[in-house]
Design an enzyme around this catalytic site. Sequence first.
Site: not given
Ligand code: SF4
Length: 484
Positions: A2, A28, A102-103, A254, A260, A400, A457, A460
């Site tokens: 978002c 979004g 957002n999140g 993230c 992306y 995710c 992070c 994924c």
């Molecule tokens: S799991 Fe992947 S898509 Fe989700 S916040 Fe972590 S890095 Fe981003």
Amino acid sequence: MCGIFALTHHREAAHMAFLGLFALQHRGQESAGLSTLHKGQITVHRDVGLVADIFSPDILSRLPGTAALGHVRYSTAGGDARANIQPLAARVNGQHVALAHNGNLVNAPELREDLERRGAIFQGTADTEIILHLLAQAPGADMGAKLKHISGLLEGAFTLVLMTQTHLYACVDALGYRPLSLAKFNHEPQSFLGDAPECWVVASETCSFELVNARFERDILPGELIEIELATGKCSTHVLPQVRSLAQSEPRRCVFEHIYFARPDSYLWGQSTFLFRETLGEKLAAQAPVDADLVIPIPDSGVPMAMGYARASKLPYAVGLIRNHYVGRTFIEPTQTIRNFRLRLKLSPLRHVIEGKRLVVVDDSIVRGTTSRRIVELLREAGAKEVHMRIGSPPVKFPCFYGIDTPKRRELLAQQMSLSEMREELQVDSLAYLSIDTLHQMAPQKQRTSEGGSGLCDSCFSGCYSDNFAQRRLREEPNALVGG
Ligand code: SF4
């Protein structure tokens, strides 16, 4: 995924917020909303569709006020019901408030169940309504104190902006999954309230500051709460109490925002998104070189990566696929026949570039693999001699839970197949991904944690989540193939 945009002390707050949301449309396309504050009253307009279609001049003229809060939404939790369109507006303890989020909260089901047991009635299904209910029940003399209190109850990703009759609040969860930045307007006295010393802007991405001619000040830090007094323009900063059950307390920004989601002209956490992607391409070339004639990107996010790959490998860069930008996510596919044309509607090959060439095709990621497979077919039909696929991220093997819409594990190609099986499946001559280690090396020194970690992070890719709720969600997933 978002986007949030808010501003204070502007005579045309609704129009400026409209522009800000327009710049964040890529975050979004499902729905959008805008709330303004005028003489102590908050007015909201929300609808499904694109920003430019929802906010006609007539609608904007009915949103008076000098402060505004807007949101664009792509539903990841709660579905796409109209009641979930943000900002959500309510009266909380006698005060008008508007809230944008957002999140994703990983403990949303537990919080909702608890609230419902205690009599809370929900209109929609999104996490954001849970936050509103928690605020209504939280102790504290003002909304700032209430926000601090509830931050200790929320697990997962929450970047929040709350507008009240007196303040604008903005906060980021302790791990800082989603970006949020602060800016000030460049000086245009005729636009501002006469006595306002500071005119603030808060947004998910810095590309929106460029559009409204605001000057970037800084990123809002993980665990930080910003409080802006609407009467004086005074901005103060507070630290949110640490979230309760963190397995780790270092930031987890993230990395997919860099790879992306964010616009290439945005600066995320102090790094240019465009340069980040270009450098990924350079590293990918060093890690997975190939003897070929041309490097072509999968537009759009693959473009800077392909440029970096071409430069580092000393191969020519070319545009081999043209993207049609008028095919949105909401494109209706009434029949199977039309569905089969979906990729061709979006991407069209340049035969004179591709024919007879050994191609390196650079993309940002592979999720289900269906699009990648069709792209390869398209390139082969256009006469490509060889197709070598290079991916500027590690294999996506896990879902995710923090606000990005990824499929279940069993639908993720890299979860189901080995590299050589994927190569077969995608019908490519070779396939290589960027390694997780290389990705972590991309974080600049100033973003690194005290232990030297990247602060990014990678759940994924790795399947390692920062909280027990996400681990449990993973175990609960139906038909998961392997353990996380
Ligand atoms: S799991 Fe992947 S898509 Fe989700 S916040 Fe972590 S890095 Fe981003």
